[in-house]
Design a protein around this motif. Structure first.
Motif, PDB file in Angstrom:
ATOM      1  N   SER A  51       0.833  -1.210   0.000  1.00 14.49           N
ATOM      2  CA  SER A  51       0.000   0.000   0.000  1.00 14.49           C
ATOM      3  C   SER A  51       0.866   1.257   0.000  1.00 14.49           C
ATOM      4  CB  SER A  51      -0.899   0.021   1.247  1.00 14.49           C
ATOM      5  OG  SER A  51      -0.144   0.358   2.407  1.00 14.49           O
ATOM      6  N   GLY A  52       0.226   2.402  -0.264  1.00 14.77           N
ATOM      7  CA  GLY A  52       0.859   3.677   0.013  1.00 14.77           C
ATOM      8  C   GLY A  52       0.695   3.962   1.491  1.00 14.77           C
ATOM      9  N   ILE A  53       1.024   5.182   1.898  1.00 16.50           N
ATOM     10  CA  ILE A  53       0.925   5.487   3.320  1.00 16.50           C
ATOM     11  C   ILE A  53      -0.537   5.564   3.747  1.00 16.50           C
ATOM     12  CG2 ILE A  53       0.966   8.010   3.032  1.00 16.50           C
ATOM     13  CD1 ILE A  53       2.704   8.076   5.615  1.00 16.50           C
ATOM     14  N   ILE A  54      -0.836   4.984   4.885  1.00 15.83           N
ATOM     15  CA  ILE A  54      -2.157   5.080   5.502  1.00 15.83           C
ATOM     16  C   ILE A  54      -1.983   5.920   6.761  1.00 15.83           C
ATOM     17  CG2 ILE A  54      -4.035   3.800   6.594  1.00 15.83           C
ATOM     18  CD1 ILE A  54      -3.126   1.347   4.905  1.00 15.83           C
ATOM     19  N   TYR A  55      -2.450   7.159   6.700  1.00 12.42           N
ATOM     20  CA  TYR A  55      -2.306   8.033   7.867  1.00 12.42           C
ATOM     21  C   TYR A  55      -3.244   7.581   8.980  1.00 12.42           C
ATOM     22  CZ  TYR A  55       0.613  11.351   5.320  1.00 12.42           C
ATOM     23  OH  TYR A  55       1.638  11.942   4.634  1.00 12.42           O
ATOM     24  N   LEU A  56      -2.721   7.518  10.180  1.00 12.14           N
ATOM     25  CA  LEU A  56      -3.542   7.055  11.292  1.00 12.14           C
ATOM     26  C   LEU A  56      -4.652   8.050  11.610  1.00 12.14           C
ATOM     27  CD1 LEU A  56      -1.055   5.385  13.802  1.00 12.14           C
ATOM     28  CD2 LEU A  56      -2.100   4.499  11.731  1.00 12.14           C
ATOM     29  N   HIS A  57      -4.407   9.349  11.380  1.00 19.23           N
ATOM     30  CA  HIS A  57      -5.387  10.368  11.741  1.00 19.23           C
ATOM     31  C   HIS A  57      -6.367  10.671  10.609  1.00 19.23           C
ATOM     32  CE1 HIS A  57      -2.620  12.814   9.368  1.00 19.23           C
ATOM     33  NE2 HIS A  57      -3.608  13.686   9.251  1.00 19.23           N
ATOM     34  N   ASP A  58      -6.165  10.070   9.428  1.00 16.65           N
ATOM     35  CA  ASP A  58      -6.993  10.504   8.291  1.00 16.65           C
ATOM     36  C   ASP A  58      -6.969   9.462   7.179  1.00 16.65           C
ATOM     37  OD1 ASP A  58      -8.508  12.027   6.559  1.00 16.65           O
ATOM     38  OD2 ASP A  58      -6.811  13.190   5.816  1.00 16.65           O
ATOM     39  N   ASP A  59      -7.859   8.499   7.280  1.00 14.60           N
ATOM     40  CA  ASP A  59      -8.000   7.509   6.206  1.00 14.60           C
ATOM     41  C   ASP A  59      -9.460   7.084   6.146  1.00 14.60           C
ATOM     42  OD1 ASP A  59      -6.227   5.605   4.348  1.00 14.60           O
ATOM     43  OD2 ASP A  59      -7.910   4.453   5.170  1.00 14.60           O
ATOM     44  N   LYS A 158      15.275   0.929  15.694  1.00 14.24           N
ATOM     45  CA  LYS A 158      16.225   1.532  14.768  1.00 14.24           C
ATOM     46  C   LYS A 158      15.488   2.131  13.576  1.00 14.24           C
ATOM     47  CE  LYS A 158      20.509  -0.462  16.028  1.00 14.24           C
ATOM     48  NZ  LYS A 158      21.268   0.680  16.496  1.00 14.24           N
ATOM     49  N   ILE A 159      15.953   3.287  13.131  1.00 11.69           N
ATOM     50  CA  ILE A 159      15.400   3.913  11.935  1.00 11.69           C
ATOM     51  C   ILE A 159      15.845   3.111  10.709  1.00 11.69           C
ATOM     52  CG2 ILE A 159      15.528   5.957  10.465  1.00 11.69           C
ATOM     53  CD1 ILE A 159      15.775   7.647  12.994  1.00 11.69           C
ATOM     54  N   SER A 160      14.881   2.761   9.849  1.00 13.71           N
ATOM     55  CA  SER A 160      15.235   2.014   8.639  1.00 13.71           C
ATOM     56  C   SER A 160      15.536   2.945   7.464  1.00 13.71           C
ATOM     57  CB  SER A 160      14.100   1.052   8.262  1.00 13.71           C
ATOM     58  OG  SER A 160      12.874   1.748   8.107  1.00 13.71           O
ATOM     59  N   SER A 161      14.937   4.132   7.452  1.00  9.52           N
ATOM     60  CA  SER A 161      15.238   5.131   6.428  1.00  9.52           C
ATOM     61  C   SER A 161      14.760   6.496   6.918  1.00  9.52           C
ATOM     62  CB  SER A 161      14.591   4.781   5.089  1.00  9.52           C
ATOM     63  OG  SER A 161      13.186   4.735   5.213  1.00  9.52           O
ATOM     64  N   SER A 162      15.267   7.529   6.256  1.00 15.41           N
ATOM     65  CA  SER A 162      14.886   8.883   6.660  1.00 15.41           C
ATOM     66  C   SER A 162      14.923   9.795   5.442  1.00 15.41           C
ATOM     67  CB  SER A 162      15.840   9.405   7.737  1.00 15.41           C
ATOM     68  OG  SER A 162      17.157   9.510   7.233  1.00 15.41           O
ATOM     69  N   GLN A 163      14.285  10.939   5.565  1.00 12.82           N
ATOM     70  CA  GLN A 163      14.326  11.936   4.501  1.00 12.82           C
ATOM     71  C   GLN A 163      14.268  13.324   5.145  1.00 12.82           C
ATOM     72  OE1 GLN A 163      12.135  10.987   1.060  1.00 12.82           O
ATOM     73  NE2 GLN A 163      12.579  12.895   0.015  1.00 12.82           N
ATOM     74  N   ILE A 164      15.312  14.100   4.910  1.00 14.19           N
ATOM     75  CA  ILE A 164      15.402  15.435   5.488  1.00 14.19           C
ATOM     76  C   ILE A 164      14.759  16.466   4.569  1.00 14.19           C
ATOM     77  CG2 ILE A 164      17.003  17.241   6.252  1.00 14.19           C
ATOM     78  CD1 ILE A 164      16.786  14.844   8.137  1.00 14.19           C
ATOM     79  N   ASN A 165      15.011  16.364   3.287  1.00 16.04           N
ATOM     80  CA  ASN A 165      14.525  17.348   2.330  1.00 16.04           C
ATOM     81  C   ASN A 165      13.444  16.756   1.427  1.00 16.04           C
ATOM     82  OD1 ASN A 165      16.531  19.554   2.894  1.00 16.04           O
ATOM     83  ND2 ASN A 165      17.952  17.928   2.296  1.00 16.04           N
ATOM     84  N   ASN A 166      12.457  17.585   1.076  1.00 20.68           N
ATOM     85  CA  ASN A 166      11.446  17.228   0.077  1.00 20.68           C
ATOM     86  C   ASN A 166      10.668  15.962   0.442  1.00 20.68           C
ATOM     87  OD1 ASN A 166      10.097  17.907  -2.266  1.00 20.68           O
ATOM     88  ND2 ASN A 166      11.388  16.611  -3.565  1.00 20.68           N
ATOM     89  N   THR A 167      10.386  15.800   1.720  1.00 22.80           N
ATOM     90  CA  THR A 167       9.653  14.622   2.177  1.00 22.80           C
ATOM     91  C   THR A 167       8.286  14.494   1.502  1.00 22.80           C
ATOM     92  OG1 THR A 167      10.710  14.314   4.327  1.00 22.80           O
ATOM     93  CG2 THR A 167       8.405  13.722   4.189  1.00 22.80           C
ATOM     94  N   SER A 168       7.602  15.615   1.330  1.00 22.48           N
ATOM     95  CA  SER A 168       6.236  15.584   0.798  1.00 22.48           C
ATOM     96  C   SER A 168       6.152  14.918  -0.570  1.00 22.48           C
ATOM     97  CB  SER A 168       5.669  17.004   0.715  1.00 22.48           C
ATOM     98  OG  SER A 168       5.589  17.565   2.007  1.00 22.48           O
ATOM     99  N   ALA A 169       7.252  14.937  -1.318  1.00 20.91           N
ATOM    100  CA  ALA A 169       7.252  14.349  -2.657  1.00 20.91           C
ATOM    101  C   ALA A 169       7.261  12.823  -2.620  1.00 20.91           C
ATOM    102  CB  ALA A 169       8.460  14.849  -3.442  1.00 20.91           C
ATOM    103  N   LYS A 170       7.688  12.226  -1.516  1.00 22.27           N
ATOM    104  CA  LYS A 170       7.854  10.770  -1.455  1.00 22.27           C
ATOM    105  C   LYS A 170       6.947  10.079  -0.437  1.00 22.27           C
ATOM    106  CE  LYS A 170      10.918   8.467  -2.782  1.00 22.27           C
ATOM    107  NZ  LYS A 170      10.948   7.470  -3.877  1.00 22.27           N
ATOM    108  N   ILE A 171       6.503  10.816   0.566  1.00 22.83           N
ATOM    109  CA  ILE A 171       5.867  10.180   1.717  1.00 22.83           C
ATOM    110  C   ILE A 171       4.587   9.433   1.342  1.00 22.83           C
ATOM    111  CG2 ILE A 171       4.490  12.219   2.380  1.00 22.83           C
ATOM    112  CD1 ILE A 171       6.342  10.004   4.891  1.00 22.83           C
ATOM    113  N   CYS A 172       3.869   9.904   0.325  1.00 16.62           N
ATOM    114  CA  CYS A 172       2.608   9.255  -0.051  1.00 16.62           C
ATOM    115  C   CYS A 172       2.805   7.813  -0.474  1.00 16.62           C
ATOM    116  CB  CYS A 172       1.920  10.037  -1.170  1.00 16.62           C
ATOM    117  SG  CYS A 172       1.275  11.626  -0.631  1.00 16.62           S
ATOM    118  N   GLU A 173       3.984   7.503  -1.029  1.00 16.73           N
ATOM    119  CA  GLU A 173       4.270   6.133  -1.462  1.00 16.73           C
ATOM    120  C   GLU A 173       4.524   5.199  -0.289  1.00 16.73           C
ATOM    121  OE1 GLU A 173       7.609   6.326  -4.055  1.00 16.73           O
ATOM    122  OE2 GLU A 173       6.772   7.964  -5.271  1.00 16.73           O
ATOM    123  N   GLY A 174       4.789   5.783   0.883  1.00 17.39           N
ATOM    124  CA  GLY A 174       5.131   4.956   2.033  1.00 17.39           C
ATOM    125  C   GLY A 174       6.581   4.532   2.018  1.00 17.39           C
ATOM    126  N   ASN A 175       7.378   5.130   1.133  1.00 21.16           N
ATOM    127  CA  ASN A 175       8.819   4.854   1.075  1.00 21.16           C
ATOM    128  C   ASN A 175       9.554   6.194   1.078  1.00 21.16           C
ATOM    129  OD1 ASN A 175       8.820   1.938   0.737  1.00 21.16           O
ATOM    130  ND2 ASN A 175       7.916   2.345  -1.272  1.00 21.16           N
TER     131      ASN A 175
END
Length: 631
Positions: A51-59, A158-175
């Motif tokens: 799946s893509g990201i499923i927001y806990l506060h809004d799905d 442990k953190i498996s991955s992170s994104q400092i810049n331009n998160t909004s462009a990728k977060i919807c994919e869940g990756n």
């Protein structure tokens, strides 16, 4: 980002946190409840299988059930994603001795297939040109830092991955993924791989938020995070649970024993939630009291709420005394009021809870009068003459300011400054003059109480006796002026001012709490009839004044409705008073929080939820009902 309602509030002495009914973290304030607010948004989501990201506060597939753990400031939000049949129990609390927000998530697979889970946090802080936020992800934590504070988000996982810049462009994919560990971004994200969750299996992850004041650099933050990670938070939640249960029990001084019924249960909910709310609004160093947790940081709809108005606080300290918070009342008068009083004796309109002057648009004479009233009212509970002596000079300075004001009023000078208690009308008001009358009356009582403390100080006794003579003479003129100035011969009733001559619930102040008029006087009865005709809504509550359109609606206010209940009790109309009280009780939130207003259509709180003044009026009326054995 506009987010105008705080549905639930938790915290400790330094950290205050608010949420929506769906468990979304809205605001995080530190190191006081009115300064500063860090969060633009803090979104948590999961990626399940492909799946893509499923927001806990809004799905669209999420079903919610939120509740406080009984007798505590621990908040639980149950979320069921009906598509994947995954149940999430989110538990939020702020530790008592650690300034750490703990966000615990339990995942329960109610499906008959395996679910691969990835847990994501996307956090954006409020940033400005003068205090820009940057992101930094290293050593399994996310730092979002500015010049004077760093918000740290981390877990024991442990953190498996992170994104400092331009998160909004990728977060919807869940990756998410980023080669940079540091960047100039106000929003950043981290991801945790929770691996496979088999049918009927449970897994947990705890996320912690800690705010560092940037006094020790990155090395100091490293060490503090490592220390926090070693804490057993099973002990911390138990300590938090015990603390709030003990706190609640020790402040249930009214000892209510109400028979079970839906209405009576709501009374207990508001009563107990008031006790649990108030410590979240207090500045522990000064005793300053925030009117409520802010909802409008950018002043789009109003002038903001998270400040301390001395007048509002006097009502609140009376509620404090009723529920056994005498030390908090004492601190407000002995520290906050002394710190905020101007050299000329007055108090300005509003302050930050640390005592610094907040943004104002004028002053209100009743603020100054109210503090004198509050000092004596607190004495009536504590019976501590040392308290009166400690605050005597402050009250004397205040009464001198009031005397100068009244001298100009009685001389017929047209005063062009000073607002009414609603901060809308500028000029003389019946409420303000009634407050000054009461302040004089209370000052006379203060002097009578402290005279014996100066029996060996002849000069001070002479000064007190001289001042008593002045006050006793002037109080007669003040009352006579008020009754002539604010009585409308045409309407045959009192009006709120001499300009628009409208009906206003604050006219009741002349009867209660200021005791300038008696509840059954003919002119008072005529005034009440007109108030009922003009201010009572079809739902049974009361607006503040004629054509009250604040925030675009003609909504009743709990403050106004409870004020009328107090008047009814003064008059002996107990049944009528109970009807007003029950209107407010029935319009509380599902968690026992009272709003600034009540939505006529939904009969639920509107605008500020958890308004300290609304809760204070509730406690004041509740005490009267208890004494009269009406509940």
């Amino acid at each position: 980002m506009e987010k105008y309602f705080n549905d639930a509030i938790i915290g400790n002495q330094k950290m205050t946190v608010s949420y929506t009914k769906k468990g979304e973290l809205l605001r995080l304030l530190y190191p006081t409840t009115d300064y500063r607010q860090f969060i633009d948004y803090f979104h948590v989501g999961i990626k399940i299988n492909d799946s893509g990201i499923i927001y806990l506060h809004d799905d669209i597939n999420n079903v919610y059930n939120q509740y406080y753990e009984k007798d505590t400031n621990i908040l639980n939000t149950e979320i069921v994603n009906t598509y994947f049949k995954l149940k999430i129990i989110q538990t939020d609390f702020v530790c008592i001795k650690e300034n750490v927000l703990v966000k615990k998530y339990k995942f329960i697979n109610e499906n008959n297939i395996d679910l691969d889970l990835n847990f994501l946090v996307h956090s954006k802080l409020i940033s400005s040109d003068n205090n820009q936020v940057s992101g930094y992800c290293k050593n399994d934590y996310l730092l979002q830092y500015m010049h004077d504070y760093t918000l740290c988000t981390f877990s024991k996982n442990k953190i498996s991955s992170s994104q400092i810049n331009n998160t909004s462009a990728k977060i919807c994919e869940g990756n998410i993924w980023d080669k940079d560990y540091v960047g100039m971004s106000s929003d950043s994200s981290v991801q945790y791989d929770l691996e496979t969750l088999k049918p009927n299996e449970e897994k947990e992850i705890e996320v912690f938020i800690y705010i560092d004041e940037n006094k020790t650099g990155l090395d100091g933050i490293d060490k503090e995070i490592e220390r926090i990670k070693k804490i057993d938070f099973r002990d911390e939640i138990e300590n938090t649970r015990k603390y709030w249960k003990k706190y609640l029990k020790s402040h249930q001084t009214l000892e209510l024993k109400i028979p079970e019924s839906p209405s009576k249960n709501k009374i207990m909910e508001i009563y107990e939630r008031t006790i649990l709310l108030y410590p979240l609004l207090i500045n522990e160093k000064t005793g300053g009291i925030s009117a409520g947790v802010e909802t409008d940081e950018f002043k789009v709809m109003c002038g903001k709420y998270s400040f301390c108005w001395p007048r509002d606080a006097v009502f609140i300290t009376k509620a404090y005394d009723i529920i056994g918070m005498e030390e908090e009342s004492k601190k407000f008068y002995e520290i906050f009021c002394k710190k905020t009083q101007s050299r000329d004796g007055k108090w300005e309109q509003r302050f930050y809870t640390d005592g610094r002057l907040a943004s104002c648009w004028g002053f209100q004479i009743d603020e100054t009068a109210s503090v004198i009233i509050g000092v004596y009212d607190h004495y009536e509970y504590c019976k501590d003459k040392k308290f009166l002596k400690e605050t005597l000079k402050m009250c004397e300075n205040a009464i001198k300011f009031l005397e100068k004001y009244i001298e100009k009023v009685l001389a017929g000078e047209e005063l062009k400054y000073g607002y009414d208690l609603w901060e809308e009308f500028e000029g003389l008001s019946f409420y303000s003059i009634s407050a000054i009358f009461c302040a004089y009356e209370k000052m006379i009582k203060i002097y009578e109480e402290v005279k014996e403390l100066f029996e060996n100080n002849r000069l001070k006794l002479e000064s007190i006796n001289k001042q008593l003579k002045i006050l006793n003479e002037q109080i007669v003129f003040i009352k006579d002026f008020a009754l002539r100035k604010f009585y409308d011969e045409e309407k045959k009733c009192y009006v709120r001012n001499t300009f628009d001559r409208k009906m206003d619930i604050s006219i009741l102040g002349a009867v209660t709490p200021f005791n300038m008029l008696k509840p059954k006087e003919k002119n008072v009865l005529n005034t009440i009839d007109r108030i009922d005709m003009t201010l009572r809504t079809y739902t049974g509550g009361y607006v503040r004044y004629e054509n009250d359109s604040y925030l675009g609606g003609y909504n009743p206010w709990p403050i106004a409705t409870l004020w009328m209940a107090l008047y009814c009790l003064e008059k002996g109309e107990n049944k009528n008073a109970l009807e007003k009280f029950e209107f407010v009780v029935n319009s509380c939130s599902e968690y026992g929080l009272l709003g600034e207003q009540v939505d006529n259509k939904t009969m639920s709180p509107a605008w500020i939820i958890g308004l300290a003044w609304s809760h204070a009026m509730f406690i004041i009326v509740l005490e009267r009902l208890k004494k009269l054995k009406l509940i």
